[in-house]
Write an enzyme that holds these catalytic residues in place. Structure first.
Site, PDB file in Angstrom:
ATOM      1  N   ASP A 134     -16.641 -21.163 -11.369  1.00 39.88           N
ATOM      2  CA  ASP A 134     -15.628 -20.504 -12.181  1.00 39.88           C
ATOM      3  C   ASP A 134     -15.433 -19.076 -11.684  1.00 39.88           C
ATOM      4  OD1 ASP A 134     -15.370 -22.812 -13.721  1.00 39.88           O
ATOM      5  OD2 ASP A 134     -17.120 -22.236 -14.927  1.00 39.88           O
ATOM      6  N   HIS A 191     -12.957 -24.938  -7.617  1.00 39.65           N
ATOM      7  CA  HIS A 191     -12.905 -24.630  -9.048  1.00 39.65           C
ATOM      8  C   HIS A 191     -13.426 -25.776  -9.928  1.00 39.65           C
ATOM      9  CE1 HIS A 191     -12.022 -22.049 -12.312  1.00 39.65           C
ATOM     10  NE2 HIS A 191     -10.920 -21.484 -11.837  1.00 39.65           N
TER      11      HIS A 191
END
Lengths: 324, 387
Positions: free
Chosen positions: B364, B360
């Protein structure tokens, strides 16, 4: 603070002691006009004159005898052996006269014999020896062997001020290879006190002289592997600081003793015996030694490299001990 | 002349290796190129031949120890016996190496006995402490560790089985911890209708092994779809390094393979150029050799994205852990027949969940979703006639 060489530290100690104490004077081969084989006494003749900086004949027994006589009448002679190897020529004067006089007659013999010792300069079997154990074995003598400029200066001043004979072993390799900070002005270090040069909890490494720097390098390597080595620099070989040695060994339970002199009946043998006797219940591994082999110092440089302990060999022994 | 045996460099990213076994003992004779030891790097076992002939004079790194690449492992003395040069005095016998001494595992040093007495450890309790020293000797540190564990209530009881990590288990453990500490993991899951592929597979299964050289599982279909999706979404075919992302030109798919004592991820290289049949054949070959422990170090390196077949274990959903430094890993759940609403009808279809764990820091949720949608579209749009 200023960084100076080991050689300069010794020079400063001699200079300062001569400057402030008229009783201090020097004897030795080529120390005056020539300034000494290693140039420690360069400029001393000009400053202090030929009565206090005396060039002697090549007769160690003779000029050590002269120094003893001078000490007995209140002078504080400092004798330079050109090489520690030549000290055996004066052996009788040292171990029978200088060492025993105070015991026999109660009179002090305040004198210092400076002994430039040790290998790594590829100087062969007569210019590379480590004779310190002979004198440690002789009651009545103190034996000093510093590893840094700071220790060298403070301990030489203490040796000159000591009321009885001191064999001051100065390592030739360190003369120009060891550099360090020395505070300006007067300081004296006590004889008979070891110095913990590195703290650690896993293995005690006991050594002195030129092996201290090698030991510190090996300790750094071990630290990368998570083994923390405590390095005890003896600084004085007699009297031996057994208190510092035992405190460290009791903490770690594992000991490696390193010296450049041959193993049999070397300083390491004495230390190992003291540890076995006084710290037996704290030992978690056999006390190990890493020394030169029982041969003369070889002339050839590859052979001398093989002969002498160094950081890599020390690290290998430390690794053995760590995994024991 | 002594020859040094060193821990070899088995691949660019490998910094250390573990000695698994010595085939020779100290003092034994060894020929040049004769198998001397096995080492394990990055979970791969490699046999190391002797660099020269002579006597194995000293083993410096014992089996089980892990050391950096380039570390001396042993010395081999050449065939010439060492004679001292003429004229020297005979040397004192060198003290025996600490390692060469045969110790029983239940020998206690004075320090251990002292500590045991001070801490009130009786002989029977002392007997239970596992030794980590030479030949299993109980060291002072072992006692200190035991006491700490005992006081914390975590010391194993006698009737517990204590299994030390194997080198592979240690490698897996270290990698998992490092990955979790390095990358903030997030997992996105999508449901895929695999009915068309399931039917195709059902038809082809019998002849597939023969024709394609490998049994046809669901995995190659997913790999192929993932490769196609990675071409469109190169950010998931990438290595994350500190403060930058390296988008890899090649698509090298790591395939997680379960082993009896762990897991390993061989890499299907250049997957972007392979047909379905070729993917199936190579993936099967890698998995088979992984189970036989016959992979080379190069074959477990260089992965750019990983696929993990959860279905073989009957798992529907999971949250896979990234293979560092890759940005994504795709877990493929079991294909099961389930009812599903299509339009206004209930139908029975072959369904599977695809679980994408991603880093992450750089990926995204939206991008993960696009990637999964792409894989889903490829799988659901599979055209059996094109095969």
């Amino acid at each position: 603070m200023e960084e100076i060489t080991y050689l300069e530290a010794i020079r400063q100690a001699l200079w300062e002691e001569m400057d402030q104490d008229q009783r201090v004077f020097l004897l030795g081969e080529d120390i005056g006009v020539y300034g000494g084989a290693f140039k420690i006494t360069k400029g001393f003749l000009e400053k202090f004159g030929e009565e206090r900086v005396i060039d002697t004949p090549l007769a160690e027994s003779g000029f050590v005898g002269a120094a003893i006589g001078a000490a007995l009448v209140g002078m504080r002679p400092v004798v330079e052996m050109q090489f520690a190897d030549f000290i055996s020529c004066a052996f009788d004067q040292i171990v029978n006269m200088a060492a025993k006089h105070h015991y026999r007659l109660g009179e002090p013999v305040p004198m210092v014999i400076r002994a430039p010792y040790g290998g790594r300069l590829h100087a062969g079997p007569f210019h590379s020896q480590c004779p310190e154990a002979w004198f440690v074995h002789s009651p009545g003598l103190k034996v000093v062997a510093p590893s840094t400029p700071y220790d060298a200066k403070g301990l030489l001043k203490a040796s000159i001020r000591d009321p009885n004979p001191v064999i001051y072993c100065e390592h030739k390799y360190l003369y120009r290879h060891a550099k360090g900070e020395v505070p300006p002005g007067e300081y004296v270090l006590p004889l008979g006190q070891a110095d913990v040069k590195r703290q650690g909890s896993d293995i005690t490494l006991i050594t002195y002289g030129a092996m201290v720097q090698e030991g510190l390098e090996a300790a750094d390597q071990m630290s990368e592997q998570g083994i923390e080595v405590e390095l005890v620099d003896l600084r004085t070989l007699y009297p031996l600081d057994t208190e510092t040695i035992l405190a460290s060994v009791k903490k770690t339970g594992k000991t490696l003793i390193v010296h450049e002199a041959p193993q049999v009946c070397g300083i390491g043998a004495e230390i190992a015996a003291v540890i076995a006797q006084e710290a037996f219940r704290h030992l978690d591994a056999p006390v190990m030694r890493l020394t030169a082999p029982h041969t003369p110092v070889p002339f050839s440089s590859p052979l001398e490299d093989f002969y002498l302990p160094n950081a890599a060999k020390i690290a290998s022994k430390l690794k053995d001990l760590a995994s024991y | 002349m002594a020859i040094e045996v060193v821990m070899p460099q088995m691949g660019q990213s490998v910094a250390e290796g573990t000695v698994l076994e010595w085939f020779k003992r100290e003092g034994e004779r060894v020929e040049k190129d004769e198998a001397l030891l096995t080492i394990n790097t990055d979970k791969i076992d490699v046999e190391i031949p002797s660099p020269g002939a002579g006597t194995l004079s000293r083993i410096l790194v014992q089996a089980g120890e892990t050391v950096p690449v380039g570390t001396a492992l042993a010395t081999i003395e050449g065939p010439e016996p060492d004679r001292p040069p003429a004229g020297t005095t005979p040397s004192a016998p060198t003290p025996e190496s600490l390692r060469s001494r045969e110790e029983t595992s239940r020998w206690y040093s004075p320090a251990v006995l002292e500590l045991a007495e001070r801490q009130g450890l009786g002989p029977s309790e002392l007997q239970e402490i596992r030794g980590t020293g030479q030949s299993g000797r109980v060291t002072k540190q072992d006692i200190l560790n035991y006491l700490a564990e005992r006081d914390a209530g975590t010391a194993p009881r006698v009737d517990d089985e204590v299994v030390p990590f194997t080198p592979m288990r240690r490698a897996i453990a270290e990698h998992m911890v490092r990955s979790k500490q390095t990358a903030p993991h997030a997992t996105a899951i999508i449901e895929v209708d695999m009915t068309t592929i399931a039917e195709f597979r059902e038809r082809e299964k019998a002849t597939s092994a023969e024709r394609r050289g490998a049994p046809l599982t669901f995995l190659p279909f997913v790999i192929q779809a993932a490769v196609q999706a990675l071409t469109k979404h190169p950010w998931l075919n990438a290595w994350v390094e500190h403060d930058r992302i390296v988008l890899k030109r090649e698509i090298n798919i790591g395939i997680a393979v379960a082993l009896q004592d762990g897991l390993i991820v061989p890499v299907l290289k250049g997957a972007g150029n392979l047909s379905l049949a070729e993917i199936a054949r190579q993936a099967d070959d890698l998995a088979r050799r992984a189970r036989e422990k016959r992979l080379t170090p190069m074959e477990v390196q260089g992965g750019t994205f990983t696929v993990n077949n959860l279905g073989v274990s009957g798992i529907l959903l999971a949250t896979p852990i990234l293979v560092q430094p890759q940005a994504g890993i795709l877990g493929v759940g079991a294909v099961t027949r389930r009812p599903i609403v299509i339009g206004n009808e209930t139908a029975i279809r072959s369904l599977a969940y695809l679980c994408l764990s991603f880093d992450h820091r750089v990926i995204d949720g939206a991008m993960a979703g696009q990637f999964l949608q792409e894989v889903k579209a490829r799988l659901e749009g599979f055209d059996p006639t094109a095969q």
